[in-house]
Design a protein around this motif. Structure first.
Motif, short mmCIF file in Angstrom:
data_model
loop_
_atom_site.label_atom_id
_atom_site.label_comp_id
_atom_site.label_asym_id
_atom_site.label_seq_id
_atom_site.Cartn_x
_atom_site.Cartn_y
_atom_site.Cartn_z
N ASN A 53 -71.17 4.49 46.71
CA ASN A 53 -70.46 4.83 47.94
C ASN A 53 -71.33 5.55 48.97
OD1 ASN A 53 -67.94 3.81 46.96
ND2 ASN A 53 -67.85 5.62 45.61
N ALA A 54 -72.46 6.17 48.53
CA ALA A 54 -73.32 6.92 49.45
C ALA A 54 -74.13 5.97 50.32
CB ALA A 54 -74.26 7.83 48.66
N GLY A 101 -81.48 4.75 56.30
CA GLY A 101 -82.24 4.03 57.32
C GLY A 101 -81.53 3.88 58.64
N ALA A 102 -82.16 3.09 59.53
CA ALA A 102 -81.60 2.89 60.88
C ALA A 102 -80.32 2.06 60.84
CB ALA A 102 -82.65 2.20 61.76
N LYS A 103 -80.21 1.18 59.82
CA LYS A 103 -79.00 0.38 59.66
C LYS A 103 -78.39 0.69 58.30
CE LYS A 103 -80.74 -3.46 62.48
NZ LYS A 103 -81.10 -4.91 62.47
N PRO A 104 -77.74 1.84 58.16
CA PRO A 104 -77.27 2.28 56.84
C PRO A 104 -76.14 1.40 56.31
CG PRO A 104 -76.46 3.75 58.55
CD PRO A 104 -77.42 2.81 59.22
N ILE A 105 -76.15 1.22 54.99
CA ILE A 105 -75.07 0.54 54.27
C ILE A 105 -74.83 1.33 52.99
CG2 ILE A 105 -75.46 -1.79 55.18
CD1 ILE A 105 -77.14 -2.41 52.75
N PRO A 119 -81.38 4.00 49.14
CA PRO A 119 -80.08 4.45 48.64
C PRO A 119 -80.21 5.79 47.92
CG PRO A 119 -80.97 2.77 47.19
CD PRO A 119 -81.94 2.90 48.34
N GLN A 120 -79.08 6.38 47.56
CA GLN A 120 -79.08 7.69 46.90
C GLN A 120 -78.43 7.60 45.52
OE1 GLN A 120 -77.48 10.90 49.33
NE2 GLN A 120 -77.78 9.67 51.18
N ARG A 121 -78.84 8.53 44.67
CA ARG A 121 -78.14 8.71 43.39
C ARG A 121 -76.93 9.62 43.62
NH1 ARG A 121 -83.61 8.86 41.85
NH2 ARG A 121 -84.16 7.29 40.28
N ALA A 122 -76.17 9.79 42.56
CA ALA A 122 -74.97 10.63 42.66
C ALA A 122 -75.32 12.08 42.96
CB ALA A 122 -74.17 10.54 41.36
N ASP A 123 -76.52 12.53 42.54
CA ASP A 123 -76.92 13.92 42.80
C ASP A 123 -77.57 14.11 44.17
OD1 ASP A 123 -79.39 12.76 42.53
OD2 ASP A 123 -79.98 13.86 40.72
#
Length: 981
Positions: A737-738, A742-746, A695-699
């Protein structure tokens, strides 16, 4: 031991030096004038070393006289005075074999390389420039390089002649795998070792690319024969290594090469115990390394059983008896390997522990003997002093073995009979004469023999040897029903049982029960050997009736897994500890009955009663999991559960033995939970990332993991008990929300929800070893109706705007257990901000009092008004240690009230989450007197100690009303003085 000393050359060996120098100089003159000048220019130290080596070794003297330029080249290159670098041995042989045109030139280059290296290795060994580890390592590297490079050379030509062997199923080109066994496998070759090999290939099929195809097996059999010839056949240049193939399936009568499936089938169906013993050392030394690794993984379950393998004891004892019979043969006294106190006995000691414990203790799954010995000491299987003696004795014997073999490059372990060779051995070993050396040799062989006799010694051996009654023999007729019930009951009563008839009935019920009646013959024999020992030790306990009542369910539970009975029969100390612990706690008795693998923990008293500190706990668990393949979730979950069960038992045992006070018990149980949570988070993170990416952070930066596990309640307050569940809250700092990468993004919110679900699954799933912990997530924002995982921002908003006072009380005990350090620091800031705000004290007192009143009404002792009625202090009343007035929860609520009331003025009150240290803070801030603090701390510890004792006795946390009267009244008084109602 340290390197043998360099002693002066005795006069008896001086003629050998003179003769060697003369022969060498004659050979040099026949070579060139320049060669003689090079030798004359040698420094005095090297000339002295030349004399020493040639006096001690006829092999070196003969080799350098046959090929004097070889010695000069070794000297000029510096190889006589320095160690080889990694890969240098293989690189040198690779260069030599590059120009080989046929098998004759291959054999010639291999042998000349071997002779050159052998001279270098013996030179460095005899001049004490190389220790034992380097000598064995160089010899093993030489063998590895010779085997693999000869194989690769031959494979290429073999394919040109017969085609490329191809897998029928995979369609891939096949390579042979060469397993090195014994000393080669462990990288412990001696100066004149033969090499034990086993050949295999991945899968059946046939060759492709030749006029006439061959079956893969026939291809590899022919290739194996050529490889053996290249290494083993004597020529004018000698040999490379003598090759022994007798360890392969079916020995000399079996096929030279088998497929992986055939090898696996053989060892699974027909593998014998001595083959397990031999396979401990197996290592891929040539051919396809990747396929070889797969083969060893396939064979691992055959070598190392996944349970504590005390069933191997009978086989090991048979091997030991064969060794002892061989030792008594004529002439074996002079054999330092096979004779009494010889090298083989040290190897047997190490490998016996590996076979028995290696399936459960992965640290024992290694090959080098000295490393295994170190592990045996470190893990508590053998006393450090015993291991040190074995190590020193083994090294002395190995140096002696090298001395014997250096003389003539001959595979011998026999002490010499002629005086010259005796003087040589004494010189090499650093002694002034043979007598001094031989006396030291006898000492070390005596110590090794003593330790050898202790390993898997028959517990009846000494008694039967002296003609005495076997241990527990007086109870055998009772167990076998040779006596009538009246006589049996009288025997039990006379021996110390209060109720002989009940004890007799319990034994009869076990004997006639279905578990025992359906046992196989071997299991029944083991049970018959165990029960008399059990009764003999039970009557030594203070309450044999209680011991029998608690231990017989365990006996019944393991009756069909009789290896556990062998464990207790073979280890009287473990049986004694079992009886003592079961007598002390029915909870421990129940735990061991449910999970008999815990019996392994009883073998080592030092380890059982000395739980490790937090860093050692975490490191031990990390090491265990590192040895398990990342994709083997089932084994990882079992390892986590066994780790928890074992260490929880060690804490309980220490508590019963009185070696661990209450506060330390809670510390250890909390550290144990933290170590497990750290690994569970890592496993869950790897699994979730593997499926969906990070996953990603807001930045926009990637989270790694931007996630924390917050502990509330007992785990947060560092007050865990033996059966405590975990109150947890999950918090993340990712962008909800980001999407993941990966191959199966969520999206981030989904990712962290699935991560949390995975963590709960790993903690709560029931396996054969139970569950790790029960988990309570109801303290998260909005409770059961809230999100499983909250962002830190959402957590802050909820706590600041919506949370009830009781939720802030709970937050006083909250702390980060594991996870992202930066997020943990940010959480602490939120916690301090929420708890440290100014409050209306009258409103706060009312809300805390109201919540406490609800708890008393619902959970307190109804008959005494939750401890408030006068009769609450009578002996025939009950006092609930936790919920009644003046008890544990009153003290916790007072501490939480104080933190909420005064932390905005005294922020140090929020530094700790445990009640004891928060009370210290109240005293330091002048908010409570020292007497009040001490009183509350002492009462709190006394209540918790009583609750722990009740827990170990499987009793509720309730005592009679006449206990803790002073403490309860004092706590109630301070409660009122704080304005709480």
């Amino acid at each position: 031991m340290s390197l043998p000393s360099l002693v002066a050359l005795p006069t008896s060996l001086q003629p050998l030096v003179t003769r060697a120098e003369e022969t060498f100089l004659d050979a040099l003159r026949d070579t060139s004038e320049q060669a003689e000048q090079l030798f004359s220019a040698w420094p005095a130290s090297r000339r002295e070393a030349f004399g020493r080596v040639c006096a001690a070794s006829d092999f070196v003297s003969e080799q350098v006289s046959r090929d004097p330029e070889m010695l000069l080249q070794l000297a000029e290159s510096g190889l006589l005075e320095r160690s080889l670098k990694d890969g240098e041995m293989r690189a040198a042989l690779t260069e030599l074999l590059g120009d080989c045109a046929d098998e004759d030139s291959l054999a010639r280059q291999l042998r000349r390389f071997r002779n050159r290296q052998q001279v270098r290795i013996i030179w460095r060994d005899l001049t004490r420039q190389a220790a034992l580890a380097e000598t064995c390592g160089d010899l093993s590297d030489m063998a590895d390089a010779s085997i693999d490079l000869a194989y690769q050379w031959l494979y290429e030509r073999h394919c040109e002649q017969f085609g490329v062997p191809t897998g029928r199923r995979s369609g891939d080109a096949q390579h042979m795998v060469v397993l090195g066994m014994g000393k080669l496998g462990a990288r412990e070759l001696n100066l004149s070792s033969d090499i034990d090999l086993i050949f295999g290939y991945p899968e059946g099929g046939e060759t492709v690319g030749a006029k006439r195809s061959l079956d893969n097996q026939e291809f590899f059999v022919r290739l194996g024969q050529r490889l053996i010839k290249a290494l083993d056949a004597p020529t004018v240049d000698g040999f490379v290594f003598r090759v022994d193939m007798r360890l392969r399936p079916y020995g000399s009568s079996g096929s030279l090469v088998l497929s992986f499936n055939a090898l696996e089938q053989y060892y699974q169906d027909q593998g014998r115990d001595w083959e397990r013993y031999a396979m401990i050392k197996a290592r891929v030394v040539g051919g396809d390394q990747a396929a070889g690794k797969q083969l060893l993984e396939m064979l691992r379950p055959f070598v190392y059983r996944r349970y504590l393998d005390f069933s191997a004891i009978d086989a090991l004892r048979t091997m030991k008896q064969l060794i002892q019979q061989e030792v008594r043969r004529k002439g074996m006294a002079a054999n330092i390997k096979l004779g009494s106190g010889g090298i083989r006995e040290v190897e047997f000691i190490a490998q016996a522990f590996q076979l028995i414990h290696g399936g459960r203790d992965l640290s024992l799954q290694q090959r080098p003997l000295l490393k295994v010995l170190t592990t045996l000491a470190g893990q508590g299987y053998l006393p450090p002093a015993a291991v040190e003696e074995l190590r020193e004795g083994y090294e002395f014997l190995r140096y002696t073995e090298h001395a014997l073999q250096a003389i003539d490059d001959r595979q011998t372990q026999m002490l010499p009979e002629n005086q010259t060779d005796c003087d040589r051995v004494a010189l090499i070993m650093g002694f002034a004469d043979w007598e001094a050396f031989h006396q030291q040799l006898l000492y070390w062989r005596g110590r090794v023999d003593w330790h050898f006799r202790q390993v898997i010694a028959d517990p009846d051996e000494d008694e039967s040897a002296e003609g005495e009654t076997l241990v527990g023999g007086e109870w055998l007729p009772l167990w076998e029903q040779d006596w009538d019930e009246e006589f049996a009951c009288r025997q039990l009563s006379d021996a110390g049982f209060r109720d002989g008839q009940t004890a007799c009935q319990r034994l009869a019920a076990l004997r006639s029960g279905n578990q025992v009646r359906t046992m196989q013959r071997l299991g029944r024999e083991r049970l018959d050997a165990f029960i008399p020992r059990l009764l003999a030790q039970a009557v030594e306990q203070d309450d044999p009736d209680l011991v029998l009542e608690r231990v017989l369910p365990l006996v019944e539970a393991v009756a069909r897994r009789s290896a556990y009975l062998v464990l207790l029969t073979e280890n009287p100390g473990a049986l004694q500890r079992l009886l003592e612990l079961c007598a002390g706690s029915p909870w421990i008795a129940e735990q061991i009955t449910r999970f008999p693998l815990l019996l392994d923990e009883l073998l080592n008293a030092g380890r059982l009663f000395s739980p490790p500190q937090a860093p050692e706990l975490a490191a031990e668990l990390r090491e265990r999991l590192t040895r398990i393949p990342e994709d083997d979730l089932e084994q990882q979950m079992e390892a986590l559960r066994h780790f928890k069960l074992a260490h929880r038992l060690r804490v309980a045992a220490s508590e019963i033995a009185g070696t661990l006070p209450l506060m330390k018990v809670s510390d250890y149980l909390t550290w144990l939970a933290e170590a497990i949570l750290e690994e569970v988070l890592a496993l869950a993170w790897r699994h979730t990332v593997a499926r969906h990416g990070q996953p990603q952070r807001a930045d926009g930066s990637l989270c790694d993991p931007a996630f924390i596990i917050v502990g509330y309640g007992k785990v947060g307050g560092i007050e865990l008990g033996h059966g405590s569940d975990l109150d947890l809250v999950f918090i993340h700092d990712g962008d909800p929300n980001a999407e993941t990468d990966g191959a199966k993004p969520i999206d981030g919110a989904q990712f962290y929800t699935r991560l949390g679900q995975r963590i709960i699954h790993l903690l709560t799933t029931q396996t054969t070893s139970g569950q790790l912990y029960e988990v309570d997530m109801r303290l998260r924002p909005s409770g059961v109706s809230g999100l499983l995982v909250s962002s830190l921002g959402a957590f802050n908003r909820y706590q600041s705007e919506e949370a009830w006072t009781w939720e802030h009380q709970a937050l006083v005990r909250a702390r980060v257990l594991v996870g992202c350090p930066q997020l943990a620091a940010d959480f602490e800031k939120v916690r301090a901000s929420v708890l440290g705000r100014s409050r209306d004290l009258e409103q706060l007192r009312g809300e805390v009092s109201e919540m406490r009143a609800k708890m008393r009404d619902n959970l307190g002792t109804r008959a005494t008004g939750a401890g408030t009625a006068e009769k609450a202090f009578l002996a025939d009343s009950e006092f609930n240690l936790k919920q009644d007035a003046g008890g544990i929860v009153d003290i916790e609520f007072m501490v939480q009230y104080a933190a909420l009331a005064w932390s905005h003025q005294h922020p140090q009150l929020l530094h700790y989450t445990d009640n004891i240290r928060i009370l210290d803070g109240l005293e330091q801030a002048g908010l409570m007197t020292g007497d009040e603090v001490r009183l509350l701390q002492d009462a709190y510890k006394a209540y918790r100690a009583a609750a722990h004792r009740q827990s170990l006795q499987k009793l509720p946390g309730v005592v009679s009303g006449d206990q803790f009267q002073d403490e309860r009244r004092a706590v109630m008084r301070i409660w009122r003085e704080l304005g709480l109602s």
